[in-house]
Design an enzyme around this catalytic site. Structure first.
Site, PDB file in Angstrom:
ATOM      1  N   ASP A  34       0.825  -1.205   0.000  1.00 53.59           N
ATOM      2  CA  ASP A  34       0.000   0.000   0.000  1.00 53.59           C
ATOM      3  C   ASP A  34       0.865   1.263   0.000  1.00 53.59           C
ATOM      4  OD1 ASP A  34      -2.309   1.487   0.068  1.00 53.59           O
ATOM      5  OD2 ASP A  34      -2.574   1.319   2.228  1.00 53.59           O
ATOM      6  N   GLY A  35       0.364   2.295  -0.651  1.00 50.50           N
ATOM      7  CA  GLY A  35       1.010   3.604  -0.561  1.00 50.50           C
ATOM      8  C   GLY A  35       1.679   4.080  -1.846  1.00 50.50           C
ATOM      9  N   ASN A  36       1.487   3.350  -2.952  1.00 51.17           N
ATOM     10  CA  ASN A  36       2.099   3.795  -4.219  1.00 51.17           C
ATOM     11  C   ASN A  36       1.581   5.172  -4.623  1.00 51.17           C
ATOM     12  OD1 ASN A  36       3.291   1.303  -4.422  1.00 51.17           O
ATOM     13  ND2 ASN A  36       1.786   0.476  -5.850  1.00 51.17           N
ATOM     14  N   GLY A  37       0.255   5.356  -4.504  1.00 52.23           N
ATOM     15  CA  GLY A  37      -0.380   6.602  -4.939  1.00 52.23           C
ATOM     16  C   GLY A  37       0.118   7.782  -4.118  1.00 52.23           C
ATOM     17  N   TRP A  62       2.830   7.985  -2.366  1.00 52.06           N
ATOM     18  CA  TRP A  62       4.265   8.182  -2.613  1.00 52.06           C
ATOM     19  C   TRP A  62       4.466   9.043  -3.859  1.00 52.06           C
ATOM     20  CZ3 TRP A  62       7.501   6.886  -6.672  1.00 52.06           C
ATOM     21  CH2 TRP A  62       8.878   6.950  -6.399  1.00 52.06           C
ATOM     22  N   ASN A  79     -10.575  -2.669  -5.702  1.00 53.48           N
ATOM     23  CA  ASN A  79      -9.757  -1.757  -6.528  1.00 53.48           C
ATOM     24  C   ASN A  79     -10.280  -1.661  -7.967  1.00 53.48           C
ATOM     25  OD1 ASN A  79      -6.588  -2.845  -5.078  1.00 53.48           O
ATOM     26  ND2 ASN A  79      -7.888  -1.134  -4.492  1.00 53.48           N
TER      27      ASN A  79
HETATM   28  C1  FPP Z   1      -2.372   0.110  -3.211  1.00 56.12           C
HETATM   29  O1  FPP Z   1      -1.753   1.349  -2.954  1.00 56.12           O
HETATM   30  C2  FPP Z   1      -1.662  -0.551  -4.292  1.00 56.12           C
HETATM   31  C3  FPP Z   1      -2.233  -1.043  -5.411  1.00 56.12           C
HETATM   32  C4  FPP Z   1      -3.690  -0.962  -5.662  1.00 56.12           C
HETATM   33  C5  FPP Z   1      -1.433  -1.639  -6.483  1.00 56.12           C
HETATM   34  C6  FPP Z   1      -0.214  -2.401  -6.020  1.00 56.12           C
HETATM   35  C7  FPP Z   1       0.608  -2.691  -7.213  1.00 56.12           C
HETATM   36  C8  FPP Z   1       1.954  -2.758  -7.241  1.00 56.12           C
HETATM   37  C9  FPP Z   1       2.813  -2.629  -6.041  1.00 56.12           C
HETATM   38  C10 FPP Z   1       2.660  -2.981  -8.508  1.00 56.12           C
HETATM   39  C11 FPP Z   1       2.703  -4.421  -8.865  1.00 56.12           C
HETATM   40  C12 FPP Z   1       1.597  -4.605  -9.779  1.00 56.12           C
HETATM   41  C13 FPP Z   1       1.190  -5.775 -10.296  1.00 56.12           C
HETATM   42  C14 FPP Z   1       0.055  -5.710 -11.226  1.00 56.12           C
HETATM   43  C15 FPP Z   1       1.779  -7.114  -9.986  1.00 56.12           C
HETATM   44  P1  FPP Z   1      -2.304   2.696  -3.568  1.00 56.12           P
HETATM   45  O2  FPP Z   1      -1.586   2.965  -4.812  1.00 56.12           O
HETATM   46  O3  FPP Z   1      -3.759   2.639  -3.586  1.00 56.12           O
HETATM   47  O4  FPP Z   1      -1.773   3.747  -2.554  1.00 56.12           O
HETATM   48  P2  FPP Z   1      -2.488   4.983  -1.882  1.00 56.12           P
HETATM   49  O5  FPP Z   1      -3.263   4.396  -0.737  1.00 56.12           O
HETATM   50  O6  FPP Z   1      -1.332   5.794  -1.439  1.00 56.12           O
HETATM   51  O7  FPP Z   1      -3.329   5.675  -2.912  1.00 56.12           O
END
Ligand code: FPP
Length: 238
Positions: A21-24, A26, A69
């Site tokens: 979690d946390g890609n967005g 980041w 998601n």
């Molecule tokens: C949740 O964090 C993360 C996801 C919905 C995607 C995770 C995907 C990867 C780490 C890449 C690998 C991908 C595949 C298809 C194998 P968020 O992005 O919703 O974070 P946020 O809570 O900060 O918005």
């Protein structure tokens, strides 16, 4: 190279589950689009898988996309599908060399057809590797997984045991996760491996997933190694 904190006596979990979690957030902090966060997340995921298998972990389950998601903007979903298209074949060669299998867990029929084909090919190519496995959770929800297993049991028309029920889940034949790691500051399970994580040790990191380093994984493992797992027993009974 930093100091290696994994020592000879460190207990290595057999199965690690990771909520990435946390890609967005980041990416947003860097004024970059969410898709860039996912790309960096994918690269970090591959790095962490390498580190985990180097340390002797046998199974890693990563939560890449939940059923919930799927209601995200189509542009973000397309970005994630593109990452699968770009990275899977490339990375597959590497995991084959290591003798690691790939299993996709979740309702993949909800994915674009070409992505389903890529995933199926990857699974088939690595099906011979049984002792080590990466489970990629895509369109996954634990409640849906449990309901699916219940329906199979009902169809079979026989009462099930706990072991029998486990064998109807996507993770059939694998040990349950010993350690669950969630990055991104939230302290919840978000419908991930609800049955399988009954006795998992849970490690919550404030780091966003793209910045969760190999050293951070080592720290989680050292923490795990210090835990006393009682499985409901007293200290004296262990
Ligand atoms: C949740 O964090 C993360 C996801 C919905 C995607 C995770 C995907 C990867 C780490 C890449 C690998 C991908 C595949 C298809 C194998 P968020 O992005 O919703 O974070 P946020 O809570 O900060 O918005």
């Amino acid at each position: 190279m930093g100091r290696n904190i994994i020592k000879a006596g460190t207990k290595i979990p057999k199965h690690i589950a990771i909520i990435m979690d946390g890609n967005g957030r980041w990416a947003k902090k860097r004024f970059m689009p969410r898709g860039y966060g996912h790309k960096m997340g994918m690269e970090r995921m591959i790095g962490l898988l390498e580190r985990a298998f180097d340390l002797g972990v046998s199974y890693v389950t990563v939560y890449a996309l939940s059923t919930e998601n799927l209601s995200r903007p189509q542009e973000e979903l397309n970005g994630l599908y593109d990452l699968i298209r770009t990275y899977f074949d490339k990375y597959m060669g590497k995991i084959c060399e290591r003798g690691v299998g790939l299993r996709v867990i979740g309702d993949t029929s909800l994915l674009p057809e070409d992505v389903q084909t890529i995933l199926k090919n990857s699974e088939e190519k690595t099906a011979k590797y049984q002792d080590k496995c990466v489970n990629v959770a895509l369109c996954y929800g634990a409640r849906a997984e449990i309901v699916r297993a219940v329906n199979t049991a009902v169809q079979q028309g026989e009462k099930v045991t706990e072991e029998g029920f486990s064998s109807l889940l996507y993770t059939a034949g694998q040990p349950d996760p010993d350690l669950l790691i969630r990055t991104g500051k939230e302290i919840r399970l978000s419908n991930f491996l609800l049955w399988q994580c009954a006795y998992a040790e849970m490690y919550f990191s404030k780091k966003m997933f793209p910045e969760f380093s190999d050293k951070n994984l080592d720290e989680a493992i050292v923490w795990y190694s210090s835990r006393t797992r009682r499985f409901g027993k007293t200290d004296e009974q262990l």
